[in-house]
Design a protein around this motif. Sequence first.
Motif, PDB file in Angstrom:
ATOM      1  N   SER A1236     -10.573  60.177 -42.534  1.00 51.40           N
ATOM      2  CA  SER A1236     -10.689  61.636 -42.535  1.00 51.40           C
ATOM      3  C   SER A1236      -9.908  62.213 -43.693  1.00 51.40           C
ATOM      4  O   SER A1236      -8.874  61.666 -44.118  1.00 51.40           O
ATOM      5  CB  SER A1236     -10.171  62.225 -41.213  1.00 51.40           C
ATOM      6  OG  SER A1236     -10.934  61.757 -40.130  1.00 51.40           O
ATOM      7  N   VAL A1238      -8.305  66.046 -45.146  1.00 53.82           N
ATOM      8  CA  VAL A1238      -7.876  67.368 -44.712  1.00 53.82           C
ATOM      9  C   VAL A1238      -8.360  68.394 -45.721  1.00 53.82           C
ATOM     10  O   VAL A1238      -8.049  68.298 -46.917  1.00 53.82           O
ATOM     11  CB  VAL A1238      -6.345  67.427 -44.559  1.00 53.82           C
ATOM     12  CG1 VAL A1238      -5.913  68.827 -44.147  1.00 53.82           C
ATOM     13  CG2 VAL A1238      -5.875  66.405 -43.535  1.00 53.82           C
ATOM     14  N   ASP A1275     -10.919  69.078 -40.805  1.00 52.24           N
ATOM     15  CA  ASP A1275     -11.082  67.670 -41.150  1.00 52.24           C
ATOM     16  C   ASP A1275     -12.499  67.412 -41.648  1.00 52.24           C
ATOM     17  O   ASP A1275     -13.468  67.957 -41.126  1.00 52.24           O
ATOM     18  CB  ASP A1275     -10.804  66.776 -39.941  1.00 52.24           C
ATOM     19  CG  ASP A1275      -9.324  66.738 -39.591  1.00 52.24           C
ATOM     20  OD1 ASP A1275      -8.517  67.063 -40.481  1.00 52.24           O
ATOM     21  OD2 ASP A1275      -8.978  66.413 -38.438  1.00 52.24           O
TER      22      ASP A1275
END
Length: 1413
Positions: A1236, A1238, A1275
């Motif tokens: 993931s 940010v 995310d």
Amino acid sequence: MGEWQRIFVQNLTVPPHNQRRRHSPPRESTAFQFILKSVEGDALKLRALDEMSDVEFQLRLSFFDVTYHHFFGKTWRSATKPLKAGLGHPPAVVFHETVYFHTSLDYPSIVLVVEVVATARRRDGTPQEMSCGFGIVHLFNSRSEPTNLNLKDKGLSLYHGTPRALLHPLLQEPIEMNKNLMVIDSCHLQCSLQPHPPLEAVYHLLPENTLVSSLQRIPGMLAAHEGDLFQKPRLMKTVTWYLEKLSIHLYPSLERFEEELLDLLMSDQGNSMLDGNTLAVQERRLHIGVHNGFCFVQPPQVVVVVPEAEVARGRTGSLQRKQGAGVRPSSEGQALVLRSRIHLTEMVHHPAFGVVLLLEYVFSVASGPDGKTPSVTSLTTPAYMHSIRWAVWNPSPDAASSNVVLPLQGGVQHNPSHVLVYKTPPATMSSEEVKQVESGTVQFHFSTGSEEQPAVAGKPSSSTKGEAPLSKNPPPTPSPRSPPSPQVLVSTQDYSRGPGLSISQLSVPPVSCSSKTPSQPSGGALPSQSSEALRQLQEQDNPRGAITHLESNLSYSSLAQESPTADQLQELPFTPVHVPIMALGPHSESPSTGLTRAALARLRASGFPQLLDCNKEPVQIVDPVDPVNFIPQREEADLLQNNEIILQFLAFTRAAEDRTALETWPKTIYFTFQFYRFPPVTTPRLQLVNADTSKAAPFISSSHILMQIKEDGTLNLGSPGFQLKYMVDPGFLKPGEQRWFIRYLAEHTLQIDAWDGDSLLLVGSAAVKLKHLLRQGRTAVQVHRELEVITMEYKQDTAVMSGEILKHGGVKPIGVHAVVRGRLHLSLANIAGNVCQAQKLADVDSELAAMLFSRLREVSATFQHSSREASVTRRRKLERMLSVRRRESQEGDAAKKASLITGRHEDRIQHARDLQIIEAYRERIKAESIASMLSQAITTRHTLYATFGTAEFFEFALKNPYNVQHTVTIETDNPELSVIVDAREWRHFKRLTQTTTPLEEDMFHLQDDLTPQVYLRPKETVHIPFKYQAFSLEHAATMQQGPTELMFSKGKEDSAAPWKSCGMQTKHIRVSFTASGGKLLAILSVNVESQPHVVDQTFRFYHPELTFLKKSIRLPPWHTLPGAPVGMPGGEPEMFVRCSDPNIICETKKMELIQHYGVRSDTSQSGLGLPTQGPGEPQDVFLKVAGGPSPQIKRFFLSIYTDPWLAAPTQIWQFYLHSLQRVDVSCITGQLTRLSLVLRGTQAIRKVKAYTSHPHELTVDPEGIFILPANGVQDLHLGVRPQSAGSRFVYLNLVDVEYHQLVSSWLVCLSCRQPLVSKAFEIVLPPGGGKGSNKRITYANPYPSRRVYFLHTNRPDLLQFKEDSFEIGGGETYTIGLRFAPSQSAGEEEILIYINDHEDKNEETFCVKVTYQ
């Protein structure tokens, strides 16, 4: 007659039409198999054959070009067969022969003509041949695809007559529909034609357009045990042969031979072409290649040979050794020599293999003041290349090491190179010596790879230098003039001069040469299965037409004498920490192919706006392959000085060879570039619309028209394409700038970057030369180009092995991987306009001027009479007005008079104050004004037109006006303009500019602050040398921007408004010449007009943000660079670099060679390893650049020089550094790895979407458009499933879809390893299309519970699964259905099948080896 000569004479062919041979680059050749079965029909029973005996029939095949009515190749003849006639069956002749050939002429008009010929004997025994008809077989269809002809029932129709009827001008395409061709009833040929990919393995042994039967022996091929040789051809084993000590003798002497040759050429060229100048020998080349009787096995190597006398003068040690050996003085220096070895790695032990040598001379016009040949960098110097002599050596298969002497041949006889060769001098020559001479001889020493000594044989045979065995006597010291060697050949080339070429010839990009090639076994023999790969590698290392300069042997003994003492610290050789990337050599325009007529027709039918010249006529279209004869005087003398430069972006074609094109093909596109000194252009987004609406053409290779998009997102339905206009007129150009603009068009290359309009990812770059925009007196010109859009991929840095550092040549360079993404259809035009001012008719016509003058006198007399009456009336009105004002003033009251007097008094006081202020101001500026006027009297103004990195030299005449001597101090307010105080540098620039003013040694005295001073005698004048050179450019770090919004002109919605010009900033530099006491003697005011510079190569790097980029770039060999000095004293020059950004560290370091050699037993050590810098060692440019925050782009330039005074750069490189956020991922191929990122919101809410450069390997979630909240955090989930092992980069962009702006950008660094393969399978499939093949494999669940599995593969284009997932119980077996797609070419592919669990983790991996044959 030898075996080679017999095969060569038997296989001479007629070349295709010259219009077919103009296409560049060469097309890919297609192999065919033509099976001739039988001929049936009553027409075989000719009445004329009834009275003849021994009647048999034969088939003859010939190539024919219908468009140009031209037969080419060589007619193939079958064996004669008798006629068979059975009851109830038509007469027939059965042949059952197979013919193989390959051709690159993939035109529908290229056909194969089949003729049926009857052979018989007359009654008197003389032979007779009669034609029984002919047939036409098309090799390619209208889409240039190979024909697959299989006529089982109908057969091929035959026509009356002979194939000579095809030469009649009435027979035009389509030829089968022509009424003059009559089909023979019930007579046909049973045959089949199909592609035959296995023939590609022998392309290098069999030339194009050569018909061979299935049983014909080709030298270099192994004989088949039985049946067809070409069904699955096998190659013979290759060996390496060496030729050394090569010399060429031309009688009676080299000097006399060349004098006679130049005299003949001078008389042949005529005085009109030479214009009073003389011809001179500029270069002597020797072409060396291996020939198998059919063709050259590999492109011939080209080396440069030099006269022995010149070598002796340049190498004193060699001359002394020759004198001691007792060489006869009469023959000394009368030979052309090549002092090192030639490596022939493609030799085969076969009697038909021979070595062909061709001597070629390059002549140029000696137009200099001293009669010498001008520099190679001159673009207007004509060059003449003529073949002089040739020879062929046909060694026996069991030949051993020996000395070979061959006679040279000349004249009109056929030669393997198919060129005209200078004939043997006739007996009518004026010289008595020449009447009795021979054609000359060539001699050399021959050896095989197996005879090499172990120390040499253990090294790679493609080493860049020839090793000499150690001996007690030291070998000759190599000349310091020896240039670096990029190839396997060797030469003492300190006198080589390349030919001066025209602009179009200089546009051919020299192929960059790698410094190392793959090693071979020590014996020199290569396995037969690797010969094809070796051939391809040698084609890259030894390109056709490339000039290879050879390198002399290094002396080890001389190095031992200079070993440093043990108590001194020595710097270690430079070993770069980062593996250097290989510079591709001088940048040139993108490979381009001329548009075909069908492509031009489709583009014209699309409705692109037609360009008209100033006379409202269509603009003349020029052929891009035609040479451009650039004459600056004609351009400058053109009365039409208005230049309207038009760029039309027409279409974009997808590259068929790009396997990932379907996933990465953009929907919209925009371009960025900069033309001349106009501002950089970022075009608006353009929609890609498929031009071919029919389904006949494949989508992968179809063209897409560029359509403009309006502000509301809809397409502009007006004219397609996008057009830009640049107005270059005298109002835009500064005085004297016209010459520089013409030079810009003649020399520069316009670089265009193509970007994906949605993802803002780089699609690729293209380059096009602007030389075709030179009008040369024409009103307008236009050229259509089809440019390859190429993207360059650089591999990640890897650790350098210590073993590789010590090898010759240093670290192995990592190549640059170029991928062709598509082809850009671009149209460029230059339309002239007239800017001459209108003249009065009276100034043109004298008779009209006389009539107007007589009329003017009559009008003048009438006007004078009327003006007198008007003056009397006006005087009377003025007197009446004055009398009225006088009466009003007398009737006024006293108060009014008092106020009037007061007002007048205040006005006088105010005027007095103003006069006082004016007088004070004049007194204050009096001295300054006088000084300014005096300084203007002693000020000289000079204008320079300067480019980045190029030194502009001029001299200023400084005179001492006084009767006393003075020491003058020279001061400048800009360090870029400096005084040349070194006499060597001054002499260098005077020689470059051919300045004839006097030069003085130690002319200047430098003060403590390095300010120069010069001593002047009374009334003396001296010339002060100045040099202006700027290395700094304004580099504002910019953020990557998206496409611009398209703003349409009012009333014109089909084209964008013309781009407005902007001038570059002018620099003003003041130089003062001050005598003692601060007295000014002179002032020099220099105005510097900056001009755009040439960019030879562009590098684009992607690097993590806020980190240092450290790169080593290997420079190409100096003599391969355009403009490099030739024949420099001192040999190989040192290279220097300068960067446009002072905050970037750049330097050049030369790779030092560490050589290990043995010494005598009386030394203290058994071996030494000393660093040396021999000729030909590579040089690296080391860069250290600080990256900025993401997504910042830093742009800078690097100039490369080969002279120590940095007069003019040999190369200018442009660099782009993209700073991206870095994400490291370690993964396994075929397995899904999740992570993931940010996302941080900006100050406003944005609608964004994530795009990736490799969508088949990297997926994102959310996949579509989503909202990024303001100042929020969100995310972005990534899924990585790589398809191949290794390390590489994947780019990820987050784009605002409303404003098409880049929000964030990441550099995903993948480190992938391959899983363990548990099972392997092998399958053989036929290539060349078809329906594919279905197979099955089984998989057993090793777990006791029920599981769900998912199937993936690394080649989804070749393998599809019946089901992408399956569920199976514990211990059960499942059958996986596989469908293999057909392959278009033969070869082998390894396809991996990944079986993953429910979490997409890899459980097992199967490998299927597919052989397409």
